[in-house]
Scaffold this motif. Structure first.
Motif, PDB file in Angstrom:
ATOM      1  N   ALA A  27       3.259   5.899  -5.725  1.00 26.69           N
ATOM      2  CA  ALA A  27       3.117   5.898  -7.191  1.00 26.69           C
ATOM      3  C   ALA A  27       1.953   6.783  -7.616  1.00 26.69           C
ATOM      4  O   ALA A  27       2.070   7.543  -8.596  1.00 26.69           O
ATOM      5  CB  ALA A  27       2.920   4.474  -7.700  1.00 26.69           C
ATOM      6  N   LEU A  28       0.848   6.718  -6.894  1.00 26.19           N
ATOM      7  CA  LEU A  28      -0.307   7.545  -7.233  1.00 26.19           C
ATOM      8  C   LEU A  28       0.002   9.030  -7.033  1.00 26.19           C
ATOM      9  O   LEU A  28      -0.380   9.870  -7.846  1.00 26.19           O
ATOM     10  CB  LEU A  28      -1.521   7.139  -6.393  1.00 26.19           C
ATOM     11  CG  LEU A  28      -2.168   5.815  -6.755  1.00 26.19           C
ATOM     12  CD1 LEU A  28      -3.235   5.435  -5.740  1.00 26.19           C
ATOM     13  CD2 LEU A  28      -2.744   5.848  -8.154  1.00 26.19           C
TER      14      LEU A  28
ATOM     15  N   ALA B 274       2.072   1.798  -3.535  1.00 27.88           N
ATOM     16  CA  ALA B 274       0.955   2.234  -4.381  1.00 27.88           C
ATOM     17  C   ALA B 274       0.625   3.698  -4.131  1.00 27.88           C
ATOM     18  O   ALA B 274       0.417   4.469  -5.075  1.00 27.88           O
ATOM     19  CB  ALA B 274      -0.268   1.350  -4.118  1.00 27.88           C
ATOM     20  N   ARG B 275       0.590   4.100  -2.867  1.00 24.50           N
ATOM     21  CA  ARG B 275       0.272   5.490  -2.542  1.00 24.50           C
ATOM     22  C   ARG B 275       1.313   6.436  -3.139  1.00 24.50           C
ATOM     23  O   ARG B 275       0.974   7.461  -3.729  1.00 24.50           O
ATOM     24  CB  ARG B 275       0.192   5.684  -1.035  1.00 24.50           C
ATOM     25  CG  ARG B 275      -0.246   7.097  -0.676  1.00 24.50           C
ATOM     26  CD  ARG B 275      -0.406   7.348   0.814  1.00 24.50           C
ATOM     27  NE  ARG B 275      -0.814   6.177   1.535  1.00 24.50           N
ATOM     28  CZ  ARG B 275      -0.220   5.770   2.667  1.00 24.50           C
ATOM     29  NH1 ARG B 275       0.787   6.417   3.172  1.00 24.50           N
ATOM     30  NH2 ARG B 275      -0.651   4.707   3.288  1.00 24.50           N
TER      31      ARG B 275
ATOM     32  N   HIS C 247       0.809  -1.217   0.000  1.00 21.40           N
ATOM     33  CA  HIS C 247       0.000   0.000   0.000  1.00 21.40           C
ATOM     34  C   HIS C 247       0.848   1.275   0.000  1.00 21.40           C
ATOM     35  O   HIS C 247       0.491   2.253  -0.638  1.00 21.40           O
ATOM     36  CB  HIS C 247      -0.995   0.000   1.164  1.00 21.40           C
ATOM     37  CG  HIS C 247      -0.368   0.147   2.507  1.00 21.40           C
ATOM     38  ND1 HIS C 247       0.212  -0.910   3.160  1.00 21.40           N
ATOM     39  CD2 HIS C 247      -0.223   1.222   3.297  1.00 21.40           C
ATOM     40  CE1 HIS C 247       0.693  -0.489   4.310  1.00 21.40           C
ATOM     41  NE2 HIS C 247       0.440   0.796   4.426  1.00 21.40           N
TER      42      HIS C 247
ATOM     43  N   ARG D 107       0.797   4.353 -14.274  1.00 27.95           N
ATOM     44  CA  ARG D 107       1.914   4.539 -13.350  1.00 27.95           C
ATOM     45  C   ARG D 107       1.793   3.585 -12.172  1.00 27.95           C
ATOM     46  O   ARG D 107       2.779   3.004 -11.733  1.00 27.95           O
ATOM     47  CB  ARG D 107       1.948   5.995 -12.888  1.00 27.95           C
ATOM     48  CG  ARG D 107       2.982   6.316 -11.817  1.00 27.95           C
ATOM     49  CD  ARG D 107       4.430   6.239 -12.300  1.00 27.95           C
ATOM     50  NE  ARG D 107       4.838   7.349 -13.101  1.00 27.95           N
ATOM     51  CZ  ARG D 107       5.497   8.402 -12.656  1.00 27.95           C
ATOM     52  NH1 ARG D 107       5.808   8.501 -11.384  1.00 27.95           N
ATOM     53  NH2 ARG D 107       5.849   9.350 -13.482  1.00 27.95           N
ATOM     54  N   LEU D 108       0.586   3.410 -11.674  1.00 24.00           N
ATOM     55  CA  LEU D 108       0.367   2.488 -10.557  1.00 24.00           C
ATOM     56  C   LEU D 108       0.715   1.060 -10.970  1.00 24.00           C
ATOM     57  O   LEU D 108       1.437   0.360 -10.253  1.00 24.00           O
ATOM     58  CB  LEU D 108      -1.081   2.564 -10.080  1.00 24.00           C
ATOM     59  CG  LEU D 108      -1.475   1.613  -8.959  1.00 24.00           C
ATOM     60  CD1 LEU D 108      -0.640   1.861  -7.706  1.00 24.00           C
ATOM     61  CD2 LEU D 108      -2.958   1.741  -8.661  1.00 24.00           C
ATOM     62  N   ARG D 109       0.211   0.617 -12.121  1.00 20.89           N
ATOM     63  CA  ARG D 109       0.513  -0.741 -12.603  1.00 20.89           C
ATOM     64  C   ARG D 109       2.012  -0.941 -12.763  1.00 20.89           C
ATOM     65  O   ARG D 109       2.571  -1.960 -12.347  1.00 20.89           O
ATOM     66  CB  ARG D 109      -0.193  -1.002 -13.930  1.00 20.89           C
ATOM     67  CG  ARG D 109      -1.614  -1.472 -13.802  1.00 20.89           C
ATOM     68  CD  ARG D 109      -2.172  -1.956 -15.130  1.00 20.89           C
ATOM     69  NE  ARG D 109      -2.379  -0.877 -16.084  1.00 20.89           N
ATOM     70  CZ  ARG D 109      -3.440  -0.080 -16.101  1.00 20.89           C
ATOM     71  NH1 ARG D 109      -4.398  -0.252 -15.231  1.00 20.89           N
ATOM     72  NH2 ARG D 109      -3.552   0.875 -16.997  1.00 20.89           N
TER      73      ARG D 109
ATOM     74  N   VAL E  91      -2.502   7.974 -14.257  1.00 21.29           N
ATOM     75  CA  VAL E  91      -2.445   7.500 -12.871  1.00 21.29           C
ATOM     76  C   VAL E  91      -2.435   5.975 -12.806  1.00 21.29           C
ATOM     77  O   VAL E  91      -1.636   5.379 -12.088  1.00 21.29           O
ATOM     78  CB  VAL E  91      -3.643   8.065 -12.072  1.00 21.29           C
ATOM     79  CG1 VAL E  91      -3.746   7.433 -10.704  1.00 21.29           C
ATOM     80  CG2 VAL E  91      -3.538   9.578 -11.965  1.00 21.29           C
ATOM     81  N   TRP E  92      -3.298   5.347 -13.553  1.00 24.75           N
ATOM     82  CA  TRP E  92      -3.456   3.897 -13.453  1.00 24.75           C
ATOM     83  C   TRP E  92      -2.282   3.167 -14.104  1.00 24.75           C
ATOM     84  O   TRP E  92      -1.843   2.134 -13.597  1.00 24.75           O
ATOM     85  CB  TRP E  92      -4.792   3.467 -14.045  1.00 24.75           C
ATOM     86  CG  TRP E  92      -5.898   4.267 -13.420  1.00 24.75           C
ATOM     87  CD1 TRP E  92      -6.704   5.171 -14.040  1.00 24.75           C
ATOM     88  CD2 TRP E  92      -6.249   4.299 -12.032  1.00 24.75           C
ATOM     89  NE1 TRP E  92      -7.547   5.747 -13.125  1.00 24.75           N
ATOM     90  CE2 TRP E  92      -7.298   5.232 -11.888  1.00 24.75           C
ATOM     91  CE3 TRP E  92      -5.796   3.633 -10.900  1.00 24.75           C
ATOM     92  CZ2 TRP E  92      -7.893   5.506 -10.664  1.00 24.75           C
ATOM     93  CZ3 TRP E  92      -6.381   3.904  -9.680  1.00 24.75           C
ATOM     94  CH2 TRP E  92      -7.418   4.833  -9.567  1.00 24.75           C
TER      95      TRP E  92
ATOM     96  N   SER F 169       4.520   0.691 -11.366  1.00 21.46           N
ATOM     97  CA  SER F 169       5.228   0.715 -10.080  1.00 21.46           C
ATOM     98  C   SER F 169       5.077  -0.599  -9.330  1.00 21.46           C
ATOM     99  O   SER F 169       6.042  -1.134  -8.789  1.00 21.46           O
ATOM    100  CB  SER F 169       4.722   1.864  -9.212  1.00 21.46           C
ATOM    101  OG  SER F 169       5.093   3.094  -9.760  1.00 21.46           O
ATOM    102  N   LEU F 170       3.860  -1.117  -9.308  1.00 17.91           N
ATOM    103  CA  LEU F 170       3.638  -2.376  -8.590  1.00 17.91           C
ATOM    104  C   LEU F 170       4.292  -3.552  -9.299  1.00 17.91           C
ATOM    105  O   LEU F 170       4.809  -4.466  -8.653  1.00 17.91           O
ATOM    106  CB  LEU F 170       2.147  -2.617  -8.392  1.00 17.91           C
ATOM    107  CG  LEU F 170       1.452  -1.627  -7.460  1.00 17.91           C
ATOM    108  CD1 LEU F 170      -0.037  -1.911  -7.381  1.00 17.91           C
ATOM    109  CD2 LEU F 170       2.071  -1.616  -6.078  1.00 17.91           C
TER     110      LEU F 170
END
Length: 118
Positions: A23-24, A20-21, A17, A37-39, A34-35, A41-42
């Motif tokens: 990255a967002l 994820a935070r 988490h 970048r999140l994908r 946003v999405w 990063s994870l």
């Protein structure tokens, strides 16, 4: 399809988490997707870091949600439980329809993240 593997994956994702935070927040500040970048990063989190987070969760007793057992114990439980195959399996068309339905909500959330960052 729901399965013990799916539940395990969800619980392990919760351990990331903070990643994820961050990255967002970076995506919101930069104006990037946003999405995506999140994908990215994870997906870039190495297995060694994922295992470190699992060990840390065990030591700290971290839990997500009041009244929930620590995430580490939830993962252990899920992996010891014999779960039958999911009762519902979605076709590719159904999955695409759900994604399309959620697209506008994803845009609203991304805009709210950007507004909160700036």
């Amino acid at each position: 399809m729901s399965s013990a593997d799916s539940a395990d994956g969800l619980l392990r994702a919760l351990l990331l988490h903070e990643t994820a935070r961050f990255a967002l927040e970076r995506a919101a500040w930069s104006g990037d997707d946003v999405w995506e970048r999140l994908r990215a990063s994870l997906a870039s989190v190495p297995d060694t870091e994922r295992e470190r987070r699992l060990r840390l969760s065990r030591l700290r007793g971290d839990a997500f949600g009041k009244g929930s057992p620590p995430t580490y114990f939830r993962i252990q439980f899920v992996n010891k439980t014999s779960c039958p195959r999911g009762a519902v399996t979605l076709s590719n068309e159904e999955t695409q329809a759900i994604d399309a339905e959620l697209l506008s909500l994803r845009a609203v959330i991304a805009d709210e993240l950007r507004d909160g960052a700036g």
